[in-house]
Scaffold this active site. Structure first.
Site, PDB file in Angstrom:
ATOM      1  N   ASP A  11      96.573  21.387  36.589  1.00 27.00           N
ATOM      2  CA  ASP A  11      96.138  21.694  37.944  1.00 27.00           C
ATOM      3  C   ASP A  11      95.043  20.659  38.286  1.00 27.00           C
ATOM      4  OD1 ASP A  11      95.289  23.313  40.268  1.00 27.00           O
ATOM      5  OD2 ASP A  11      93.561  23.782  39.013  1.00 27.00           O
ATOM      6  N   ASP A  13      92.274  20.945  41.379  1.00 30.40           N
ATOM      7  CA  ASP A  13      91.012  21.559  41.817  1.00 30.40           C
ATOM      8  C   ASP A  13      90.502  22.542  40.763  1.00 30.40           C
ATOM      9  OD1 ASP A  13      91.827  20.225  44.075  1.00 30.40           O
ATOM     10  OD2 ASP A  13      91.525  21.896  45.448  1.00 30.40           O
ATOM     11  N   SER A 104      99.864  20.489  41.522  1.00 30.88           N
ATOM     12  CA  SER A 104      98.695  20.935  42.274  1.00 30.88           C
ATOM     13  C   SER A 104      99.039  21.330  43.704  1.00 30.88           C
ATOM     14  CB  SER A 104      97.668  19.787  42.294  1.00 30.88           C
ATOM     15  OG  SER A 104      96.685  20.032  43.272  1.00 30.88           O
ATOM     16  N   GLY A 105      98.369  22.336  44.199  1.00 31.21           N
ATOM     17  CA  GLY A 105      98.481  22.716  45.603  1.00 31.21           C
ATOM     18  C   GLY A 105      97.386  22.056  46.435  1.00 31.21           C
ATOM     19  N   LYS A 154     104.328  26.903  41.680  1.00 28.75           N
ATOM     20  CA  LYS A 154     104.072  25.921  40.624  1.00 28.75           C
ATOM     21  C   LYS A 154     105.020  26.144  39.444  1.00 28.75           C
ATOM     22  CE  LYS A 154      99.207  24.902  41.449  1.00 28.75           C
ATOM     23  NZ  LYS A 154      97.909  24.733  40.770  1.00 28.75           N
ATOM     24  N   ASP A 177      93.062  26.967  36.424  1.00 26.77           N
ATOM     25  CA  ASP A 177      91.841  27.779  36.515  1.00 26.77           C
ATOM     26  C   ASP A 177      91.906  28.953  37.504  1.00 26.77           C
ATOM     27  OD1 ASP A 177      91.785  25.970  38.784  1.00 26.77           O
ATOM     28  OD2 ASP A 177      89.748  26.698  39.102  1.00 26.77           O
ATOM     29  N   ASN A 180      96.286  31.000  41.685  1.00 25.32           N
ATOM     30  CA  ASN A 180      97.535  30.350  42.106  1.00 25.32           C
ATOM     31  C   ASN A 180      98.215  29.648  40.925  1.00 25.32           C
ATOM     32  OD1 ASN A 180      95.746  28.225  41.930  1.00 25.32           O
ATOM     33  ND2 ASN A 180      96.417  27.222  43.805  1.00 25.32           N
TER      34      ASN A 180
HETATM   35 MG   LIG Z   1      92.587  25.064  40.495  1.00 24.44          MG
END
Ligand SMILES: [Mg+2]
Length: 221
Positions: A11, A13, A104-105, A154, A177, A180
């Site tokens: 991921d 962020d 990643s979003g 994801k 983390d 999502n």
């Molecule tokens: Mg994150």
């Protein structure tokens, strides 16, 4: 001995990049986007009336209306840092023969600002890409096909990346983390919660509580 895991996906962020909030939230603040408009779009997404792509495009239109530029976006993410130990960890995992991926979003601008050579480090980078014109004005967003759905999906991205590599999701590691990441952490053969929410730590196979990605190197010995 044959290695159990072949691919490590990250991921962005809160995992590769150390920040207190999602980049989306930071930029909504920066461009003083009308909270009511944001809330109604989020609700429509949560009620499955619009897809993630439509939601993202809606929010991006608000930034465009506020005259967002590449420079302003870069300025507002300047306080974000690359995660402690990230580069060393990525290089060592590559040396050990793992294929690396980003799922990643978030937004590509943040990833490339902190890891400029991301294209040579990661074989797969599945992330939303901001589109700018020649003068640096934001004009749109390109959302990965896999995210044109309800939920960030994801999990579905991990499956499709694994398929392209000729392996199974069981042979993949995912590090994330937030909530999502719940579906993809469950899907991966080894799901790792990195300084994560209690919900994600609960479902993960391994938990890292130190804010240092090098901890991953011990887990993947
Ligand atoms: Mg994150």
């Amino acid at each position: 001995m044959k290695r159990k895991y072949k691919l490590v996906a990250f991921d962005v962020d809160g995992t590769l990049i150390d920040e207190m909030q999602f980049i989306w939230t930071a930029l909504h603040r920066k461009f003083a986007v009308d909270e009511e408009a944001l809330d109604s779009a989020r609700e429509m997404f949560e009620n499955r009336q619009i897809t993630f792509r439509e939601w993202a495009e809606h929010d991006i239109r608000q930034w465009i209306a506020h005259g967002a530029t590449r420079n302003e976006i870069l300025k507002s993410i300047k306080s974000f840092r690359i995660m402690e130990g990230a580069m060393q960890t990525l290089q060592e995992l590559k040396r050990r023969g793992y294929t690396l991926a980003v799922i990643s979003g978030g937004l590509d601008t943040a990833l490339y600002a902190h890891i400029p050579d991301a294209d040579s480090i990661f074989r797969y980078i599945i992330i939303n890409r901001l589109v700018f014109d020649a003068s640096g004005n934001l004009t749109g967003i390109h959302v990965p096909r896999e995210y044109d759905s309800w939920g960030e999906s994801k999990q579905r991205v991990l499956r499709s990346v694994a398929k392209k590599e000729g392996i199974t999701a069981e042979q993949c590691v995912f590090v994330g983390d937030s909530n999502n990441d719940l579906d993809v952490v469950r899907e991966a053969g080894l799901g790792i919660a990195f300084n994560a929410t209690p919900e994600l730590s609960e479902v993960a196979d391994a938990v890292i509580r130190k804010k240092d990605l090098r901890m991953l190197l011990d887990i993947l010995e």
